[in-house]
Design a protein around this motif. Sequence first.
Motif, mmCIF file in Angstrom:
data_model
loop_
_atom_site.group_PDB
_atom_site.id
_atom_site.type_symbol
_atom_site.label_atom_id
_atom_site.label_comp_id
_atom_site.label_asym_id
_atom_site.label_seq_id
_atom_site.Cartn_x
_atom_site.Cartn_y
_atom_site.Cartn_z
ATOM 1 N N GLY A 142 0.718 -1.264 0.017
ATOM 2 C CA GLY A 142 -0.010 -0.236 -0.091
ATOM 3 C C GLY A 142 0.917 1.320 0.044
ATOM 4 N N TYR A 143 2.292 1.069 -0.305
ATOM 5 C CA TYR A 143 2.937 2.107 -0.118
ATOM 6 C C TYR A 143 3.419 2.775 -1.557
ATOM 7 C CZ TYR A 143 3.302 1.770 5.036
ATOM 8 O OH TYR A 143 2.727 1.862 6.254
ATOM 9 N N ILE A 144 3.376 1.918 -2.538
ATOM 10 C CA ILE A 144 4.104 2.087 -3.723
ATOM 11 C C ILE A 144 3.167 2.237 -4.810
ATOM 12 C CG2 ILE A 144 5.646 1.492 -5.582
ATOM 13 C CD1 ILE A 144 7.336 0.057 -3.234
ATOM 14 N N PRO A 145 2.700 3.278 -5.173
ATOM 15 C CA PRO A 145 1.404 3.362 -6.228
ATOM 16 C C PRO A 145 2.171 3.832 -7.625
ATOM 17 C CG PRO A 145 1.662 5.449 -5.072
ATOM 18 C CD PRO A 145 2.521 4.680 -4.783
ATOM 19 N N TRP A 146 1.490 3.525 -8.773
ATOM 20 C CA TRP A 146 1.871 4.004 -9.982
ATOM 21 C C TRP A 146 0.476 4.177 -10.767
ATOM 22 C CZ3 TRP A 146 2.793 -1.099 -7.867
ATOM 23 C CH2 TRP A 146 2.095 -1.718 -8.529
ATOM 24 N N TYR A 147 0.860 5.128 -11.720
ATOM 25 C CA TYR A 147 -0.392 5.885 -12.572
ATOM 26 C C TYR A 147 -0.244 5.870 -13.845
ATOM 27 C CZ TYR A 147 -1.525 7.571 -7.694
ATOM 28 O OH TYR A 147 -1.566 7.685 -6.481
ATOM 29 N N ALA A 148 -1.134 6.117 -14.673
ATOM 30 C CA ALA A 148 -1.261 6.367 -16.043
ATOM 31 C C ALA A 148 -1.125 7.942 -16.070
ATOM 32 C CB ALA A 148 -2.551 6.276 -16.796
ATOM 33 N N ASP A 149 -0.436 8.243 -17.384
ATOM 34 C CA ASP A 149 -0.381 9.616 -17.468
ATOM 35 C C ASP A 149 -1.413 10.516 -17.385
ATOM 36 O OD1 ASP A 149 2.365 9.480 -19.640
ATOM 37 O OD2 ASP A 149 2.315 9.146 -18.009
ATOM 38 N N SER A 150 -2.483 9.924 -17.854
ATOM 39 C CA SER A 150 -3.705 10.830 -17.644
ATOM 40 C C SER A 150 -4.217 11.005 -16.078
ATOM 41 C CB SER A 150 -5.061 10.062 -18.352
ATOM 42 O OG SER A 150 -5.004 8.711 -17.820
ATOM 43 N N ALA A 151 -3.649 10.094 -15.135
ATOM 44 C CA ALA A 151 -4.188 10.306 -13.597
ATOM 45 C C ALA A 151 -3.200 10.912 -12.841
ATOM 46 C CB ALA A 151 -4.267 8.761 -13.302
ATOM 47 N N LYS A 152 -1.898 10.867 -13.409
ATOM 48 C CA LYS A 152 -0.915 11.733 -12.659
ATOM 49 C C LYS A 152 -1.223 13.116 -11.991
ATOM 50 C CE LYS A 152 2.677 9.120 -14.327
ATOM 51 N NZ LYS A 152 4.099 9.087 -15.062
ATOM 52 N N GLY A 153 -1.279 13.402 -10.842
ATOM 53 C CA GLY A 153 -1.626 14.684 -10.196
ATOM 54 C C GLY A 153 -2.953 15.024 -9.993
ATOM 55 N N ARG A 154 -3.670 14.318 -10.615
ATOM 56 C CA ARG A 154 -5.260 14.287 -10.217
ATOM 57 C C ARG A 154 -5.779 13.183 -9.444
ATOM 58 N NH1 ARG A 154 -8.950 14.546 -14.272
ATOM 59 N NH2 ARG A 154 -7.815 12.969 -15.552
ATOM 60 N N PHE A 155 -5.438 12.018 -9.743
ATOM 61 C CA PHE A 155 -5.988 10.776 -8.960
ATOM 62 C C PHE A 155 -5.104 10.240 -7.938
ATOM 63 C CE2 PHE A 155 -8.656 9.366 -12.816
ATOM 64 C CZ PHE A 155 -9.200 10.606 -12.799
ATOM 65 N N THR A 156 -5.397 9.811 -6.878
ATOM 66 C CA THR A 156 -4.608 9.175 -6.034
ATOM 67 C C THR A 156 -5.270 7.623 -5.464
ATOM 68 O OG1 THR A 156 -3.938 11.412 -4.887
ATOM 69 C CG2 THR A 156 -3.711 9.230 -3.819
ATOM 70 N N ILE A 157 -4.438 6.751 -5.626
ATOM 71 C CA ILE A 157 -4.994 5.511 -5.208
ATOM 72 C C ILE A 157 -4.036 5.196 -3.794
ATOM 73 C CG2 ILE A 157 -2.885 4.151 -6.277
ATOM 74 C CD1 ILE A 157 -4.623 1.783 -6.834
ATOM 75 N N SER A 158 -5.166 4.580 -3.067
ATOM 76 C CA SER A 158 -4.446 4.116 -1.552
ATOM 77 C C SER A 158 -5.472 2.617 -1.184
ATOM 78 C CB SER A 158 -5.198 5.240 -0.657
ATOM 79 O OG SER A 158 -6.636 5.458 -0.725
ATOM 80 N N LYS A 159 -4.705 2.088 -0.199
ATOM 81 C CA LYS A 159 -5.130 0.770 0.108
ATOM 82 C C LYS A 159 -5.136 0.512 1.702
ATOM 83 C CE LYS A 159 -3.632 -3.828 -1.338
ATOM 84 N NZ LYS A 159 -2.584 -4.308 -0.952
ATOM 85 N N ASP A 160 -6.158 0.195 2.017
ATOM 86 C CA ASP A 160 -6.513 -0.156 3.453
ATOM 87 C C ASP A 160 -6.393 -1.644 3.575
ATOM 88 O OD1 ASP A 160 -7.084 -0.699 6.122
ATOM 89 O OD2 ASP A 160 -8.161 1.330 6.135
ATOM 90 N N ASN A 161 -5.382 -2.448 4.015
ATOM 91 C CA ASN A 161 -5.346 -4.006 4.035
ATOM 92 C C ASN A 161 -6.195 -4.403 5.335
ATOM 93 O OD1 ASN A 161 -3.651 -4.345 1.802
ATOM 94 N ND2 ASN A 161 -1.851 -4.452 3.138
ATOM 95 N N ALA A 162 -6.360 -3.726 6.378
ATOM 96 C CA ALA A 162 -7.125 -4.382 7.302
ATOM 97 C C ALA A 162 -8.434 -3.891 7.024
ATOM 98 C CB ALA A 162 -6.938 -3.248 8.556
ATOM 99 N N LYS A 163 -9.151 -3.371 5.890
ATOM 100 C CA LYS A 163 -10.385 -3.035 5.639
ATOM 101 C C LYS A 163 -10.554 -3.898 4.335
ATOM 102 C CE LYS A 163 -11.491 1.104 7.955
ATOM 103 N NZ LYS A 163 -11.856 2.458 7.900
ATOM 104 N N ASN A 164 -9.445 -4.503 3.722
ATOM 105 C CA ASN A 164 -9.508 -5.177 2.361
ATOM 106 C C ASN A 164 -10.264 -4.164 1.371
ATOM 107 O OD1 ASN A 164 -8.337 -7.525 3.001
ATOM 108 N ND2 ASN A 164 -10.267 -8.792 2.696
#
Length: 123
Positions: free
Chosen positions: A55-77
């Motif tokens: 949950g610490y290393i994200p990667w993005y399409a160019d179209s999403a960079k700077g506008r979208f943020t992905i995150s993950k909560d493993n405890a909540k699946n």
Amino acid sequence: QVQLIESGGGSVQAGASLTLSCVASGRTFDGWTMGWFRQGPGKEREFVAAIDESGYIPWYADSAKGRFTISKDNAKNTVYLQMNGLKPEDTADYYCAATGSYYVTDAVWYNDWGQGTQVTVSP
């Protein structure tokens, strides 16, 4: 059998924000990369963002960079996609997907898929 269920889609005006969620059942997220893809009207499915098992290393399409943020909560699946500054070209069905591979953007690498949530952005 894993089940991925997306939510949070909707109809908004350009410039608005939405946060998509994807909850997994049947299996934990541990050890899995989670990704978001989208498919717009008349378009091919395309990669948007993904995040590694930690949950610490994200990667993005160019179209999403700077506008979208992905995150993950493993405890909540649960994996999230926060989308800011939405544009009409972001209109699509958004899909959550899981893979055991790392740093992949091609849909063929993703084994499990949700049913999608629709995002519509009007000018």
